[in-house]
Design a protein around this motif. Sequence first.
Motif, PDB file in Angstrom:
ATOM      1  N   ARG A  35       0.833  -1.208   0.000  1.00 17.78           N
ATOM      2  CA  ARG A  35       0.000   0.000   0.000  1.00 17.78           C
ATOM      3  C   ARG A  35       0.862   1.251   0.000  1.00 17.78           C
ATOM      4  O   ARG A  35       0.576   2.214  -0.713  1.00 17.78           O
ATOM      5  CB  ARG A  35      -0.919   0.014   1.220  1.00 17.78           C
ATOM      6  N   LEU A  36       1.909   1.245   0.801  1.00 18.62           N
ATOM      7  CA  LEU A  36       2.822   2.391   0.834  1.00 18.62           C
ATOM      8  C   LEU A  36       3.453   2.605  -0.537  1.00 18.62           C
ATOM      9  O   LEU A  36       3.537   3.733  -1.023  1.00 18.62           O
ATOM     10  CB  LEU A  36       3.901   2.173   1.891  1.00 18.62           C
ATOM     11  N   LEU A  38       2.247   1.800  -3.441  1.00 22.68           N
ATOM     12  CA  LEU A  38       1.225   2.331  -4.342  1.00 22.68           C
ATOM     13  C   LEU A  38       1.020   3.828  -4.101  1.00 22.68           C
ATOM     14  O   LEU A  38       0.986   4.617  -5.049  1.00 22.68           O
ATOM     15  CB  LEU A  38      -0.089   1.578  -4.167  1.00 22.68           C
ATOM     16  N   HIS A  39       0.904   4.227  -2.843  1.00 21.50           N
ATOM     17  CA  HIS A  39       0.700   5.641  -2.529  1.00 21.50           C
ATOM     18  C   HIS A  39       1.896   6.491  -2.954  1.00 21.50           C
ATOM     19  O   HIS A  39       1.715   7.595  -3.474  1.00 21.50           O
ATOM     20  CB  HIS A  39       0.421   5.824  -1.039  1.00 21.50           C
ATOM     21  N   LEU A  40       3.085   5.977  -2.759  1.00 21.94           N
ATOM     22  CA  LEU A  40       4.280   6.723  -3.183  1.00 21.94           C
ATOM     23  C   LEU A  40       4.343   6.837  -4.704  1.00 21.94           C
ATOM     24  O   LEU A  40       4.724   7.881  -5.237  1.00 21.94           O
ATOM     25  CB  LEU A  40       5.542   6.055  -2.641  1.00 21.94           C
ATOM     26  N   GLN A  41       3.963   5.771  -5.389  1.00 23.74           N
ATOM     27  CA  GLN A  41       3.959   5.805  -6.846  1.00 23.74           C
ATOM     28  C   GLN A  41       2.950   6.830  -7.357  1.00 23.74           C
ATOM     29  O   GLN A  41       3.252   7.618  -8.259  1.00 23.74           O
ATOM     30  CB  GLN A  41       3.629   4.424  -7.404  1.00 23.74           C
ATOM     31  N   ILE A  42       1.764   6.856  -6.769  1.00 22.78           N
ATOM     32  CA  ILE A  42       0.740   7.821  -7.169  1.00 22.78           C
ATOM     33  C   ILE A  42       1.222   9.242  -6.896  1.00 22.78           C
ATOM     34  O   ILE A  42       1.077  10.129  -7.737  1.00 22.78           O
ATOM     35  CB  ILE A  42      -0.590   7.530  -6.455  1.00 22.78           C
ATOM     36  N   ALA A  43       1.807   9.464  -5.717  1.00 23.27           N
ATOM     37  CA  ALA A  43       2.302  10.797  -5.377  1.00 23.27           C
ATOM     38  C   ALA A  43       3.390  11.234  -6.353  1.00 23.27           C
ATOM     39  O   ALA A  43       3.408  12.390  -6.794  1.00 23.27           O
ATOM     40  CB  ALA A  43       2.837  10.808  -3.941  1.00 23.27           C
TER      41      ALA A  43
END
Length: 54
Positions: A35-36, A38-43
Amino acid sequence: MFETVIEDVPERVVADELGLSQQAVHRLKIRALKRLQLHLQIAYELTQFTNKSI
């Protein structure tokens, strides 16, 4: 999960503290890290998009 990733506490120790199996702690850690990621990739992608549109 913080302890296993950041402080390098063995999964077995965290499992004992939480009353879980080592396998359950491992699965939770992997899920949290995914999850982390994924969130870093989106950011990252949002910053790239924002920088290109300026």
